[in-house]
Design an enzyme around this catalytic site. Structure first.
Site, mmCIF file in Angstrom:
data_model
loop_
_atom_site.group_PDB
_atom_site.id
_atom_site.type_symbol
_atom_site.label_atom_id
_atom_site.label_comp_id
_atom_site.label_asym_id
_atom_site.label_seq_id
_atom_site.Cartn_x
_atom_site.Cartn_y
_atom_site.Cartn_z
ATOM 1 N N ASP A 29 -2.767 8.251 -4.990
ATOM 2 C CA ASP A 29 -1.977 7.249 -5.696
ATOM 3 C C ASP A 29 -0.531 7.283 -5.200
ATOM 4 O O ASP A 29 0.059 8.360 -5.041
ATOM 5 C CB ASP A 29 -2.027 7.549 -7.199
ATOM 6 C CG ASP A 29 -1.273 6.549 -8.030
ATOM 7 O OD1 ASP A 29 -1.680 5.379 -8.060
ATOM 8 O OD2 ASP A 29 -0.263 6.947 -8.645
ATOM 9 N N GLU A 49 -2.934 5.008 -0.949
ATOM 10 C CA GLU A 49 -2.301 3.806 -1.476
ATOM 11 C C GLU A 49 -0.914 3.813 -0.842
ATOM 12 O O GLU A 49 -0.006 4.493 -1.314
ATOM 13 C CB GLU A 49 -2.211 3.840 -3.003
ATOM 14 C CG GLU A 49 -1.610 2.563 -3.572
ATOM 15 C CD GLU A 49 -1.414 2.629 -5.087
ATOM 16 O OE1 GLU A 49 -1.616 1.599 -5.758
ATOM 17 O OE2 GLU A 49 -1.056 3.706 -5.596
#
Length: 704
Positions: free
Chosen positions: A351, A388
């Site tokens: 993330d 990401e």
């Protein structure tokens, strides 16, 4: 500085808690970190450079506010450099504990030691219980649990599925099985996922990507003030520990066994497990946030701070993990190995991974050490690593994130495909680029098509059904006056905001959902489907359901029965993709034949059947994928016709492929069951005639 004694109403217990030094019981090597089971006890190991004193607090029950025993580290004999290590005999698996650390409270210098605070071990293998409050105002976080990692894996090992042959299913462990409509004996748990493995198998996906399963606070979330919960889990507090909230039952530490049982069962079904990990911030927040772990052990090491001791916030969540500090880098490294070795995890999605590329000052590095170490670590060599590739402070590295080992969420793919099918002008070229594997993004850095994780929806944003039903976000239920969530969704409601019974709108919405799913599964790259999109799960227009632990977010299993055509459509596409290498090449398309006399690996044509003129504005395109250069007898040429215009369009078959016998595979405008022929054995294309595509339609043909 001495640690403040912990007070209790029990005279006997009070005697045990006096802060006099305890003798060292046993000597052993002062690593690894955490609570390590030894033959006759437990060794507690924790890092702190600036602490002046350290304690272990032991508890009998998860509900106890006060420990029954306090053990102090002797700074002369139990400290090795900046590592505090002590062996305590006669303890075993299931022991509950916290750390306490004394030291300077000098926020302007980065120090936030609080001798009263109960601290979670950064290396804790499991947590138990909830936050408890005492009369002294000190918050007691969930307790750490000493874990015996032994487990009968029954011969299980990593599946090592090539990324080019992977189909990812992003899902939330609790939300996938929590609804009463799903049946099963273990709703909302790791064991509940096991109950639904037959469904995953029938769908055909090869990997599940689990939203955060490391420990996070549920009752101390930002949404708590609205009576809501931390549902998504992007707020970590113990990176090594599987979330206790997804456990069946209440035995401390039993989530470890249940998580392993889930992984073992998924592997037995041929399904890999990828974890969504959050190493960019923690739940301790900024200078106004609580102290329950990292802040109280070595705040200036674990977090990025500015000169005045305030927290840098590249995560948008109050603080930023100082991931390229050697100590923090080591912790993240150990954590990944822990999940790979102890839990047989097959990969990780990082993330806000661009934060991992920031140095200790917050500047983006050309060659960040942590990112390189993850790519080169031999223990992680068989795992998938997915970035990401952006953060909340403006970094955007899609297509340029680190080395060739790293795959990336392709945000450009999501946006371009949404805009094309919405009918935006000038999007046919970008659509073609994404369909062909996004060579513009990944080829310059030496990557391959499968490094592009293609997705149209994810947990963050609209579901696929809502993408075709809402033009405005509807997030009032989040308690933030609809200010939260992205305002730029590239969605359309096709005439009515939200649910409608108007048949033409309902038909078009369904067709558009199929158009986008077909595009996703026919594109070069690695596809990711969001759980529930295959049966049109809705979040009622909420595009930021982070705090909605309720039917808004849960998988509604009634939709499987209500939308059998959607399920059949996705099953057929997944099966076709897995057997047809033409749509999942491992190298980029060239537009040239591999041998003389063969079709080019890709050719582009306009609706008139002639080579496309990219300088023109149009909504119609034909893509022909050749089968040359593929050492697979299943390979067949594929022809995809796409039309995002608002009126029907006639297509002519390109003259170069008119002598081939094309069988219909997909026609998204047809009524079920004729919108898909799972064996690609639909009607034969009359190549001498034009083909009329309805508005917003995709057709796919395969050579018989």
């Amino acid at each position: 500085m001495l640690l403040t004694p912990v007070m209790t109403t029990s005279p006997v217990t009070a005697g045990l808690l006096m802060p006099k030094a305890q003798p060292t019981f046993h000597f052993s090597y002062p690593l690894p970190y955490g609570a390590v089971l030894r033959d006759e006890g437990v060794q507690f190991v924790v890092y702190s450079k600036n602490a002046t004193a350290m304690r272990v607090l032991l508890y009998r029950r998860v509900t106890d506010r006060e420990p029954y025993r306090l053990i102090e580290f002797n700074p002369d004999t139990d400290r090795w450099g900046d590592i505090w290590s002590i062996f305590v005999p006669e303890l075993g698996a299931g022991t509950l504990y916290h750390f306490q650390a004394a030291g300077p409270f000098e926020p302007h210098k980065g120090h936030r030691f609080d001798p009263r605070a109960r601290l979670i071990d950064p290396y804790a293998s499991a947590l138990a219980g909830t936050y408890l409050r005492g009369d002294d105002g000190v918050v007691r976080p969930p307790k750490c649990v000493v874990v015996d990692e032994h487990f009968d894996w029954q011969g299980d090992r990593h599946l090592r599925q090539p990324l080019s042959e992977t189909i990812i299913y992003e899902m939330h462990v609790r939300g996938f099985t929590r609804s009463s409509s799903g049946g099963g004996d273990h709703p909302g748990t790791y064991l509940g996922v096991i109950d639904k493995i037959p469904y995953l198998k029938s769908l055909g996906v090869t990997a599940v990507e689990l939203m955060p399963v490391h420990e996070f606070p549920t009752e101390e979330s930002d949404g708590a003030k609205h009576g809501l919960a931390n549902y998504w889990g992007y707020d970590p507090m113990a990176f090594f520990a599987p979330h206790r909230g997804y456990m069946h039952g209440a035995k401390p530490g039993d989530q470890v066994r249940q998580f392993k049982e889930m992984v073992r069962a998924l592997h037995a079904a041929g399904i890999e497990v990828i974890l969504d990990v959050v190493f960019n911030h923690t739940a301790e927040g900024n200078e106004r946030g609580p102290t329950f772990s990292f802040k109280g052990l070595e705040n200036s090491v674990y977090y990025m701070l500015n000169g005045g001791g305030e927290y840098k916030n590249y995560s948008g969540c109050g603080n930023t993990v100082n991931s390229n500090h050697p100590i923090v880098r080591e912790m993240i490294f150990h954590c990944l190995r822990h999940w790979v070795y102890n839990y047989h995890i097959d990969g990780f999605r990082f993330d806000l991974a661009s934060i991992l590329s920031r140095d200790r000052n917050g500047d983006l590095c050309a060659n960040p050490p942590l990112v390189e170490y993850i790519a080169e670590d031999p223990m992680l060599a068989d795992t998938k690593i997915i970035a990401e590739a952006w953060d909340a402070a403006g970094a955007y590295q899609v297509g340029s994130f680190a080395s060739e080992r790293w795959a990336e969420w392709n945000g450009a793919y999501r946006d371009n495909i949404r805009r094309y099918w919405r009918g935006d002008v000038g999007m046919t070229g970008p659509m073609a680029t994404r369909l062909a594997g996004s060579s513009d993004l990944y080829q310059p850095s030496g990557k391959n098509p499968y490094h592009s994780i293609n997705f149209i929806t994810s947990h963050d944003g609209y579901s696929l059904a809502d993408l075709t039903a809402y033009e405005r976000k509807h997030n009032l239920a989040n308690g933030e006056d609809n200010r939260d969530g992205d305002n730029n969704n590239y969605s359309s409601n096709y005439g009515v905001e939200g649910p409608t019974r108007r048949l033409p709108i309902m038909t078009l919405r369904r067709r558009q959902a199929k158009n986008m799913l077909a595009t996703l599964l026919l594109s070069q790259g690695t596809p990711m489907i969001t759980s529930g999109d295959e049966v049109l799960r809705t979040q009622r227009g909420n595009n930021n359901a982070y705090c909605q632990d309720n039917p808004v977010s849960w998988f509604d299993w009634k939709q499987v029965e209500k939308n059998p055509d959607m399920m059949r459509f996705v099953q057929a596409l997944i099966a076709f993709r897995l057997r047809q290498p033409v749509v999942r090449r491992q190298t980029f398309l060239t537009g040239m034949p591999h041998k003389s006399g063969e079709l080019a690996d890709v050719s582009w044509f306009g609706a008139d059947g002639k080579p496309v003129d990219w300088s023109q504005t149009f909504h119609s395109l034909t893509c022909v994928l050749g089968d040359g250069g593929l050492d697979d007898p299943a390979a067949r040429p594929v022809m995809i016709m796409i039309h995002s215009g608002g009126s029907p369009q006639d297509f002519m078959t390109p003259i170069t492929v008119r002598d081939l016998r094309w069988r219909l595979f997909i026609d998204t405008a047809a009524e079920p069951p004729k919108e898909v022929y799972p064996d690609a054995d639909g009607p034969l294309l009359a190549t001498s005639e034009h083909v009329r595509l309805n508005h917003h339609t995709l057709r796919c043909y395969v050579v018989e």
